[in-house]
Scaffold this motif. Structure first.
Motif, PDB file in Angstrom:
ATOM      1  N   ARG A   5       4.336   5.520  -5.590  1.00 18.65           N
ATOM      2  CA  ARG A   5       4.349   5.539  -7.059  1.00 18.65           C
ATOM      3  C   ARG A   5       3.304   6.494  -7.629  1.00 18.65           C
ATOM      4  O   ARG A   5       3.307   6.781  -8.823  1.00 18.65           O
ATOM      5  CB  ARG A   5       4.094   4.133  -7.610  1.00 18.65           C
ATOM      6  N   GLY A   6       2.395   6.979  -6.806  1.00 13.77           N
ATOM      7  CA  GLY A   6       1.379   7.919  -7.254  1.00 13.77           C
ATOM      8  C   GLY A   6       0.242   7.282  -8.023  1.00 13.77           C
ATOM      9  O   GLY A   6      -0.471   7.964  -8.768  1.00 13.77           O
ATOM     10  N   ASP A   7       0.025   5.990  -7.830  1.00 17.12           N
ATOM     11  CA  ASP A   7      -1.075   5.293  -8.504  1.00 17.12           C
ATOM     12  C   ASP A   7      -2.328   5.436  -7.642  1.00 17.12           C
ATOM     13  O   ASP A   7      -2.660   4.567  -6.836  1.00 17.12           O
ATOM     14  CB  ASP A   7      -0.708   3.820  -8.704  1.00 17.12           C
ATOM     15  N   THR A   8      -3.034   6.534  -7.821  1.00 19.02           N
ATOM     16  CA  THR A   8      -4.146   6.859  -6.925  1.00 19.02           C
ATOM     17  C   THR A   8      -5.315   5.880  -7.048  1.00 19.02           C
ATOM     18  O   THR A   8      -5.972   5.565  -6.056  1.00 19.02           O
ATOM     19  CB  THR A   8      -4.645   8.285  -7.190  1.00 19.02           C
ATOM     20  N   ALA A   9      -5.576   5.415  -8.275  1.00 18.50           N
ATOM     21  CA  ALA A   9      -6.710   4.503  -8.463  1.00 18.50           C
ATOM     22  C   ALA A   9      -6.467   3.175  -7.761  1.00 18.50           C
ATOM     23  O   ALA A   9      -7.328   2.671  -7.025  1.00 18.50           O
ATOM     24  CB  ALA A   9      -6.966   4.288  -9.954  1.00 18.50           C
ATOM     25  N   LEU A  18       0.834  -1.199   0.000  1.00 15.06           N
ATOM     26  CA  LEU A  18       0.000   0.000   0.000  1.00 15.06           C
ATOM     27  C   LEU A  18       0.870   1.252   0.000  1.00 15.06           C
ATOM     28  O   LEU A  18       0.610   2.209  -0.752  1.00 15.06           O
ATOM     29  CB  LEU A  18      -0.931  -0.017   1.208  1.00 15.06           C
ATOM     30  N   LEU A  19       1.916   1.262   0.831  1.00 13.80           N
ATOM     31  CA  LEU A  19       2.822   2.410   0.856  1.00 13.80           C
ATOM     32  C   LEU A  19       3.529   2.572  -0.488  1.00 13.80           C
ATOM     33  O   LEU A  19       3.627   3.689  -1.017  1.00 13.80           O
ATOM     34  CB  LEU A  19       3.858   2.263   1.969  1.00 13.80           C
ATOM     35  N   ALA A  20       4.019   1.480  -1.053  1.00 10.11           N
ATOM     36  CA  ALA A  20       4.722   1.552  -2.334  1.00 10.11           C
ATOM     37  C   ALA A  20       3.800   2.090  -3.426  1.00 10.11           C
ATOM     38  O   ALA A  20       4.228   2.877  -4.283  1.00 10.11           O
ATOM     39  CB  ALA A  20       5.262   0.176  -2.712  1.00 10.11           C
ATOM     40  N   ASP A  70      -2.063  10.285   6.578  1.00  4.40           N
ATOM     41  CA  ASP A  70      -3.145  11.277   6.503  1.00  4.40           C
ATOM     42  C   ASP A  70      -4.155  10.918   5.411  1.00  4.40           C
ATOM     43  O   ASP A  70      -5.362  11.114   5.568  1.00  4.40           O
ATOM     44  CB  ASP A  70      -2.573  12.666   6.235  1.00  4.40           C
ATOM     45  N   GLU A  71      -3.660  10.358   4.316  1.00  2.00           N
ATOM     46  CA  GLU A  71      -4.524   9.988   3.196  1.00  2.00           C
ATOM     47  C   GLU A  71      -5.501   8.876   3.600  1.00  2.00           C
ATOM     48  O   GLU A  71      -6.616   8.782   3.060  1.00  2.00           O
ATOM     49  CB  GLU A  71      -3.677   9.529   2.009  1.00  2.00           C
ATOM     50  N   LEU A  72      -5.085   8.041   4.557  1.00  2.00           N
ATOM     51  CA  LEU A  72      -5.908   6.915   4.986  1.00  2.00           C
ATOM     52  C   LEU A  72      -6.885   7.285   6.105  1.00  2.00           C
ATOM     53  O   LEU A  72      -7.796   6.513   6.409  1.00  2.00           O
ATOM     54  CB  LEU A  72      -5.013   5.757   5.441  1.00  2.00           C
ATOM     55  N   GLU A  89      -8.324   1.357  -4.327  1.00  3.24           N
ATOM     56  CA  GLU A  89      -8.875  -0.001  -4.347  1.00  3.24           C
ATOM     57  C   GLU A  89      -8.184  -0.896  -3.332  1.00  3.24           C
ATOM     58  O   GLU A  89      -8.826  -1.686  -2.634  1.00  3.24           O
ATOM     59  CB  GLU A  89      -8.725  -0.601  -5.744  1.00  3.24           C
ATOM     60  N   MET A  90      -6.870  -0.790  -3.265  1.00  6.23           N
ATOM     61  CA  MET A  90      -6.124  -1.651  -2.353  1.00  6.23           C
ATOM     62  C   MET A  90      -6.430  -1.286  -0.899  1.00  6.23           C
ATOM     63  O   MET A  90      -6.617  -2.169  -0.049  1.00  6.23           O
ATOM     64  CB  MET A  90      -4.620  -1.533  -2.635  1.00  6.23           C
ATOM     65  N   ALA A  91      -6.491   0.009  -0.600  1.00  4.66           N
ATOM     66  CA  ALA A  91      -6.804   0.444   0.765  1.00  4.66           C
ATOM     67  C   ALA A  91      -8.177  -0.072   1.191  1.00  4.66           C
ATOM     68  O   ALA A  91      -8.358  -0.515   2.332  1.00  4.66           O
ATOM     69  CB  ALA A  91      -6.753   1.964   0.849  1.00  4.66           C
ATOM     70  N   ALA A  92      -9.138  -0.035   0.269  1.00  3.77           N
ATOM     71  CA  ALA A  92     -10.480  -0.522   0.587  1.00  3.77           C
ATOM     72  C   ALA A  92     -10.477  -2.028   0.824  1.00  3.77           C
ATOM     73  O   ALA A  92     -11.152  -2.527   1.737  1.00  3.77           O
ATOM     74  CB  ALA A  92     -11.431  -0.164  -0.553  1.00  3.77           C
ATOM     75  N   ALA A  93      -9.721  -2.764   0.014  1.00  4.05           N
ATOM     76  CA  ALA A  93      -9.661  -4.227   0.171  1.00  4.05           C
ATOM     77  C   ALA A  93      -8.988  -4.604   1.491  1.00  4.05           C
ATOM     78  O   ALA A  93      -9.436  -5.528   2.179  1.00  4.05           O
ATOM     79  CB  ALA A  93      -8.912  -4.848  -1.001  1.00  4.05           C
ATOM     80  N   LEU A  94      -7.934  -3.901   1.857  1.00  4.96           N
ATOM     81  CA  LEU A  94      -7.254  -4.196   3.126  1.00  4.96           C
ATOM     82  C   LEU A  94      -8.171  -3.908   4.307  1.00  4.96           C
ATOM     83  O   LEU A  94      -8.209  -4.667   5.280  1.00  4.96           O
ATOM     84  CB  LEU A  94      -5.964  -3.385   3.239  1.00  4.96           C
ATOM     85  N   ARG A  95      -8.928  -2.820   4.211  1.00  4.78           N
ATOM     86  CA  ARG A  95      -9.877  -2.507   5.284  1.00  4.78           C
ATOM     87  C   ARG A  95     -10.969  -3.579   5.357  1.00  4.78           C
ATOM     88  O   ARG A  95     -11.347  -4.021   6.444  1.00  4.78           O
ATOM     89  CB  ARG A  95     -10.511  -1.133   5.052  1.00  4.78           C
ATOM     90  N   ARG A  96     -11.447  -4.024   4.186  1.00  6.87           N
ATOM     91  CA  ARG A  96     -12.530  -5.013   4.136  1.00  6.87           C
ATOM     92  C   ARG A  96     -12.123  -6.318   4.799  1.00  6.87           C
ATOM     93  O   ARG A  96     -12.950  -6.989   5.429  1.00  6.87           O
ATOM     94  CB  ARG A  96     -12.905  -5.252   2.665  1.00  6.87           C
ATOM     95  N   HIS A  97     -10.847  -6.677   4.676  1.00  4.80           N
ATOM     96  CA  HIS A  97     -10.385  -7.946   5.237  1.00  4.80           C
ATOM     97  C   HIS A  97      -9.588  -7.763   6.534  1.00  4.80           C
ATOM     98  O   HIS A  97      -8.877  -8.669   6.964  1.00  4.80           O
ATOM     99  CB  HIS A  97      -9.552  -8.688   4.194  1.00  4.80           C
ATOM    100  N   ASP A  98      -9.725  -6.574   7.130  1.00  4.90           N
ATOM    101  CA  ASP A  98      -9.137  -6.286   8.439  1.00  4.90           C
ATOM    102  C   ASP A  98      -7.622  -6.480   8.436  1.00  4.90           C
ATOM    103  O   ASP A  98      -7.057  -7.054   9.374  1.00  4.90           O
ATOM    104  CB  ASP A  98      -9.782  -7.163   9.516  1.00  4.90           C
ATOM    105  N   LEU A  99      -6.971  -5.988   7.383  1.00  3.55           N
ATOM    106  CA  LEU A  99      -5.521  -6.044   7.287  1.00  3.55           C
ATOM    107  C   LEU A  99      -4.930  -4.688   7.640  1.00  3.55           C
ATOM    108  O   LEU A  99      -5.552  -3.646   7.398  1.00  3.55           O
ATOM    109  CB  LEU A  99      -5.093  -6.435   5.864  1.00  3.55           C
TER     110      LEU A  99
END
Length: 353
Positions: A281-285, A275-277, A350-352, A289-299
Motif C-alpha cells: 500500500r506504500g504506507d512507509t511510516a 507487513l507485506l500488505a 530488501d527493504e527489511l 513502525e510495524m517492522a520494528a514491533a515485529l522484530r521487537r517481539h521476535d515475529l
C-alpha cells in the motif's frame, strides 16, 4: 430534533488482572449472570483444568466438562451443545486456549446460552469475538456466534503460556492496522460501506500494542494486548463482519495454512501478511513502525523467517485472494501477475535487510 443512536453489542464485563479467576463466582453474581453458580465450566485437559479447580472455589454448583477430544472442531462443539441440555445452566464458562474457547462459544450459541470467556492464552482475538473458528472436514471455518457476555483474563495463567503463543497474539492484534486500511481502500475503490466506530475500536487496541515498549511477559504489556483483542472482537460485533480485523493479512494467512500447514502459527502468518500488505500500500511510516514491533517481539517478517522460499511465499500470496471471494484488499486492488508480485516481494525483503 430526534437523537439517533444504535445499540452496540459488547461484553457486560471485562476484567484483566492477576487472580481474576479466583473471583469468577463473585463477578458472575454481581453482574447477574449467575447468582447461584449454576454454570457449565468447559475446559481442556491442560492448564484450563487447573484454572477450573480454582474457579470452583466460588462456583460450588458448577459442573466441569472436560473436552478430552474434539476441541476446536465443529463436531466437538455440537457434541458439547448436546451435553449442555442435561441441566438448566445459567451460562457456559470456557476456560483454556483458543480451541476450547471457540468450542464453548459455539456450543453456547447453539443452545442460546450466554458464554463467559476465560482465556489462558492471548494468541488471537477469538477471546472476545462473535466468531468461532472450528475445523470441519479438514478446513478451518469461521462460524457466527454471540460475543461473550464477559471476558475474564487472569494474568497469572496468561504468563504461563508459551512465549510463541503470546507473540502470535501480538501479530494478530497488529494485523488490524492492515485490515482496517484494506477496508478503507475497498470503500474508496468499490464504494463498500465502512463503519467508523468499528475501525476506531480495532485501531485503538492495535496502536496501543504497536507503540508499547514493554516485553511480552510484562503485566502492563499483556494488559494492553488483552485489551486489543477485546476491542478487536467488539469491532467485529459492531461491524457485523470480520472486516475490521481481516484483510489481505488474513487472506495470506489462509493461503499459507492451505499450502504450508504447520510451518507457522496463525498470528505469525497474519503478522507477515500485514507487513507485506502495508508495504504494497506504500504506507512507509506504518511499515517502519510495524517492522520494528515485529522484530521487537521476535515475529517473522520475511518468507525466510516463516521457513519458506520467496517462490513459495509468492505462490501463496498470489493464491490468497481466492481464500476470501468477494473481499477487496490491496491484493485485489493491485491484481499483480506472479512475476511482478515476486519482484515486489523481493523489494519488500530488501527493504527489511
Amino acid at each position: 430534533m430526534p437523537l439517533l443512536t444504535r445499540t452496540v453489542t459488547a461484553p457486560l464485563a471485562v476484567e484483566t488482572h492477576s487472580g481474576a479467576i479466583a473471583h469468577l463466582g463473585d463477578l458472575l453474581a454481581d453482574r447477574r449472570i449467575s447468582a447461584g453458580g449454576d454454570v457449565a465450566v468447559v475446559v481442556g485437559p491442560g492448564i484450563g483444568a487447573r484454572a477450573a479447580e480454582q474457579a470452583r472455589q466460588g462456583l460450588s454448583r458448577a459442573e466441569v466438562i472436560t473436552l478430552a477430544e474434539g476441541a476446536g472442531t465443529h463436531a466437538g462443539a455440537m457434541n458439547l451443545a448436546e451435553k449442555l441440555r442435561s441441566r438448566n445452566f445459567d451460562a457456559v464458562v470456557g476456560i483454556g486456549g483458543g480451541r476450547v474457547i471457540d468450542t464453548a462459544k459455539y456450543a453456547a450459541f447453539q443452545q442460546g446460552m450466554p458464554m463467559v470467556s476465560v482465556p489462558t492464552s492471548l494468541a488471537n482475538d477469538g477471546v472476545a469475538s462473535p466468531l468461532a473458528s472450528l475445523d470441519r472436514d479438514g478446513h478451518s471455518i469461521s462460524y457466527g456466534s454471540h460475543i461473550p457476555i464477559a471476558v475474564i483474563i487472569d494474568l497469572d495463567y496468561v504468563r504461563e503460556a508459551p512465549v510463541r503463543q503470546l507473540a502470535s497474539g501480538v501479530g494478530d492484534a497488529l494485523s488490524n492496522l492492515s485490515a482496517t486500511a484494506d477496508w478503507e481502500l475497498s470503500h474508496s475503490a468499490t464504494g463498500e460501506p465502512i463503519d467508523g466506530l468499528a475501525i476506531a475500536l480495532a485501531r485503538a487496541g492495535a496502536e496501543a500494542v504497536l507503540r508499547h515498549p514493554g516485553a511480552l511477559t510484562d503485566d502492563d504489556f499483556l494488559t494492553s494486548l488483552a485489551n486489543a483483542h477485546v476491542l478487536g472482537g467488539t469491532a467485529m460485533a459492531v461491524a457485523g463482519s470480520s472486516l475490521p480485523c481481516s484483510g489481505a493479512c488474513h487472506e495470506i494467512a489462509h493461503a499459507l495454512q492451505e499450502q504450508h500447514p504447520y510451518v507457522s502459527t496463525h498470528g505469525e502468518q497474519v503478522a507477515a501478511g500485514a507487513l507485506l500488505a502495508t508495504f504494497l500500500r506504500g504506507d512507509t511510516a506504518l511499515f517502519a513502525e510495524m517492522a520494528a514491533a515485529l522484530r521487537r517481539h521476535d515475529l517473522p517478517r520475511t518468507p525466510q523467517d516463516l521457513g519458506l522460499t520467496v517462490d513459495q511465499f509468492t505462490a501463496a500470496v498470489a493464491y490468497a485472494p481466492h481464500t476470501r471471494p468477494g473481499r477487496y484488499t490491496i491484493l485485489e486492488h493491485l491484481a499483480l501477475d506472479v512475476s511482478t508480485l515476486r519482484a515486489r516481494i523481493m523489494d519488500f525483503v530488501d527493504e527489511l535487510d
